[in-house]
Structures are given as structure tokens and as C-alpha cells.
Write a protein that holds these residues in place. Structure first.
Motif, mmCIF file in Angstrom:
data_model
loop_
_atom_site.group_PDB
_atom_site.id
_atom_site.type_symbol
_atom_site.label_atom_id
_atom_site.label_comp_id
_atom_site.label_asym_id
_atom_site.label_seq_id
_atom_site.Cartn_x
_atom_site.Cartn_y
_atom_site.Cartn_z
ATOM 1 N N LYS A 136 0.842 -1.200 0.000
ATOM 2 C CA LYS A 136 0.000 0.000 0.000
ATOM 3 C C LYS A 136 0.873 1.245 0.000
ATOM 4 O O LYS A 136 1.876 1.306 0.713
ATOM 5 N N ALA A 138 1.043 5.485 0.544
ATOM 6 C CA ALA A 138 0.389 6.637 1.138
ATOM 7 C C ALA A 138 0.229 7.754 0.115
ATOM 8 O O ALA A 138 -0.737 8.517 0.162
ATOM 9 N N LYS A 158 9.925 -0.573 3.162
ATOM 10 C CA LYS A 158 9.388 0.752 2.825
ATOM 11 C C LYS A 158 10.150 1.340 1.642
ATOM 12 O O LYS A 158 11.356 1.155 1.506
ATOM 13 N N ILE A 189 -2.887 -4.122 4.836
ATOM 14 C CA ILE A 189 -2.248 -2.844 5.152
ATOM 15 C C ILE A 189 -3.183 -1.716 4.726
ATOM 16 O O ILE A 189 -3.795 -1.765 3.664
ATOM 17 N N PHE A 191 -2.740 2.674 4.532
ATOM 18 C CA PHE A 191 -1.694 3.693 4.603
ATOM 19 C C PHE A 191 -2.256 4.972 4.004
ATOM 20 O O PHE A 191 -2.635 4.994 2.831
ATOM 21 N N GLY A 197 -0.551 4.682 9.357
ATOM 22 C CA GLY A 197 -0.611 3.379 8.722
ATOM 23 C C GLY A 197 -1.034 2.306 9.699
ATOM 24 O O GLY A 197 -0.848 2.449 10.923
ATOM 25 N N PHE A 214 4.671 7.617 8.945
ATOM 26 C CA PHE A 214 4.949 6.997 7.649
ATOM 27 C C PHE A 214 5.684 5.651 7.790
ATOM 28 O O PHE A 214 6.552 5.316 7.000
ATOM 29 N N GLY A 215 5.308 4.898 8.821
ATOM 30 C CA GLY A 215 5.800 3.540 8.955
ATOM 31 C C GLY A 215 7.172 3.387 9.563
ATOM 32 O O GLY A 215 7.732 2.285 9.560
ATOM 33 N N TRP A 218 6.284 1.800 15.166
ATOM 34 C CA TRP A 218 4.998 1.127 15.279
ATOM 35 C C TRP A 218 4.658 0.780 16.728
ATOM 36 O O TRP A 218 5.547 0.515 17.542
#
Length: 351
Positions: A136, A138, A158, A189, A191, A197, A214-215, A218
Motif C-alpha cells: 500500500k 500513502a 518501505k 495494510i 496507509f 498506517g 509513515f511507517g 509502530w
């Protein structure tokens, strides 16, 4: 090839407990399905709708399909040499650029910038156990792809350059033994352009990992969803904004089970509440349909689909027509389903 309409299925849904402006009458929806001829027999779990004309699909036997006329004609863009792969994840930017991830390596990720005429390997890894479940983006540059856990850690990568290069994200909580993601619909996922996310899991436990940067970092939240077997858990998650989201799932080997197979959140995924009325059966995909209907979500699975008009609190059964995944046409009450045996179906929602 010409579009072949195999059937038109008109379904009248009376959605109760929904208030209209200045009236207490229920909203009535008509959902129209028309099956499209793809000339494919692949199992299609990857689907990306750029707009009403441009749609990409991907799946088993290295299959990639593209239409640029809303489904009237489909171009076979399958990747030579990747016939043993199953591309369950796909993202596209336009009719020229698309990215797929497969479940078999060592070549997992492929990028095309010429409408599927040629493909470049953009992610290759020989690590044992890699199995990419979902992809996915963003925005046009920043994307995430998730594999099943490796050595007790979710394997998350990423990109910040539109998929050309990737780095592994390790600042993520450990997975619990027996916990994994599902590759049923390319929707485990979510995002958003804001940088928020989410990733959902199943198996031993059903949890939701969430990030606000932005990942890069977490946290993880427990959910109320079914779990405890390798076939059970959260299969799909979708957010309409940074706070309000919906998840669906169940047990794909026992689709009739419908206890704790859907939940919703209003705090950005930090906590989840079970739906009051569940979907009829196991569902592999949930999507927010359109800003034109603020609270309208649709869930789909191999045994049928349901609609919610209250952000996932209650669900109303629509049809026993089964598909794996669904994507809406941006800004419209229309979309596409994809499923087994090369089936792609266009859907229109009216009231």
C-alpha cells in the motif's frame, strides 16, 4: 476483446436503522453487477483502480491484467519467467506505471513503467520464509509492503521513491508465535497520505499494528476479532480518515462462522469494538465506498458481500456472489470486484 456481459444482477437492499434528513424512512440501495470478460483463468487477489477507465489486476501464474477503457477490453501484461509466482499485491499510478509483489522469491517485486510491456525486478531477497501479503502507498512516493514474520519479527519494507528501492523497517513490535498476515485481498495494510498506517494480523492472535510517522515506528493494539487457528483472524482493514476505521475477517476454512468477524475504531486503531451486527460470513476485504455516503463501507468474501451504513457498527447482507477483493472508483459509487477463475465484475450502487 469485446466486453461480454454474462449477467446483470439487481439487488434491492432495505437498510434499516438508518435515518435520512427530515425522515425516518430507511435508505434503499440498488446494487448492479455486470461481469466482464478477461479471458483469464487466474485467481485474482490483487486489484487497483486508478480511475473509471484504468484498472490493473494481478494474481496466480504470474498474471497481470490491464484495462484502459473501464473493463471493455483487457490486456495481458503477465510477467515472463514469473509463471510460478502469485502476485497478490499490486499498486498503480496510471495506465503506464504499476508495481506488483509476489509470494514466491527470490524475485518478489516487479515494476513496469510502460503499461506492462516490460517489467524490472525492484525487490529481490533470498531469506527463507518470505511471503508478501500486501502492498500500500500513502502517496506517489511512499509505500509499504509486508511479508509474513521472519524470526519472530514482522518483515516490513518501505520505499520513498515510488517503489524503485526498498529498506527494511525493524522498529516494530515482535510478532507472537503463530501470528501472521493474510494475503487474501491485498488489504491487510492501510496507509494514508497523513502518514498514519495500519497492519492487521491473524493466526494465534488477531492484532492491529499502527504507525503515525509513515511507517518508521509502530505500536500494536489488541482486537476483539476471532483468532486461535492458522486460518482465522483479521484479513482486511480500511480507514476513511485518521480516526475512523473498519476491519473484517473470520476463518476462511469455516466461512460460516460469524462471531467476532468485524470491528470498528474511532481512535485511530488504538482500540477496537466488535460490530453489533456482523457480516453474514467470513469476509476477506473491506473498503470505504465514497464521500458521497459518509458512513458507507462494503465487505466482500468468497461467499458473498455486506454493506454497512454506520462505519462498521452494523452490517446488512447484500449478495451470495463471492469475490476475493474490491476497489472503488475514486469519487464514485462504483467499483470492481475480482475473484477466482479470472473473474472481474463491475458494480454500481444507486439509491
Amino acid at each position: 476483446m469485446e466486453k461480454k456481459v454474462n449477467y446483470f444482477l439487481w439487488i434491492l437492499i432495505i437498510l434499516v436503522f438508518v435515518q435520512c434528513t427530515n425522515t425516518d424512512k430507511p435508505i434503499t440501495y440498488l446494487i448492479h453487477f455486470s461481469e466482464l470478460q478477461t479471458n483469464s483463468t487466474a485467481s485474482l487477489r490483487g486489484l487497483f483502480v486508478v480511475d473509471e477507465n484504468v484498472v490493473w489486476a494481478s494474481g496466480s501464474e504470474g498474471t497481470v491484467l490491464l484495462t484502459t477503457d473501464g473493463g471493455n477490453n483487457w490486456k495481458n501484461c503477465s510477467i515472463q519467467g514469473a509463471e510460478e509466482n502469485d502476485f497478490r499485491s499490486i499498486c498503480a499510478w496510471d495506465k503506464n506505471k504499476a508495481l506488483v509483489f509476489g509470494i514466491n522469491g527470490p524475485s518478489f517485486g516487479y515494476l513496469s513503467e510502460d503499461g506492462g510491456q516490460s517489467w524490472q525486478v525492484i525487490f529481490k531477497d533470498t531469506t527463507d520464509g518470505l511471503f508478501f501479503n500486501s502492498l500500500k502507498f500513502a502517496d506517489a512516493r511512499i509505500g509499504l509492503a509486508i511479508s509474513d514474520p521472519i524470526e519472530g519479527k514482522p518483515f516490513l519494507i518501505k520505499t520513498i521513491d515510488g517503489g524503485k528501492t526498498w529498506k527494511q523497517i525493524t522498529t516494530i513490535p515482535d510478532a507472537i508465535e503463530g501470528e501472521a498476515n493474510f494475503a487474501a485481498s491485498n488489504t491487510c495494510i492501510e496507509f494514508l497520505p497523513s502518514g498514519n498506517g495500519w497492519m492487521v494480523t491473524g493466526g494465534a492472535v488477531a492484532r492491529c499494528f499502527y504507525s503515525s510517522d509513515f511507517g518508521e515506528n509502530w505500536k500494536v493494539a489488541e482486537t476483539t476479532m476471532i483468532s486461535g487457528t492458522p486460518a482465522a483472524g483479521v484479513f482486511s482493514v480500511c480507514f476513511k480518515n485518521d480516526s475512523e476505521g473498519v476491519m473484517v475477517g473470520g476463518a476462511y476454512d469455516q466461512p460460516q462462522l460469524n462471531k467476532n468477524i468485524a470491528a470498528y475504531t474511532t481512535d485511530g486503531g488504538k482500540s477496537w469494538t466488535s460490530s453489533v451486527i456482523m457480516p453474514k460470513e467470513y469476509r476477506s476485504c473491506v473498503q470505504f465506498i465514497s464521500e458521497k455516503r459518509e458512513n458507507l463501507f462494503l465487505s466482500i468474501g468468497k461467499t458473498g458481500c455486506d454493506i454497512s451504513t454506520d462505519n462498521g457498527k452494523t452490517w446488512n447482507f447484500v449478495s451470495d456472489k463471492g469475490y476475493y477483493t474490491f476497489k472503488v472508483i475514486p469519487g464514485k459509487l462504483e467499483g470492481f470486484f475480482a475473484g477466482d477463475n479470472g473473474r472481474i465484475n463491475k458494480v454500481m450502487i444507486t439509491n
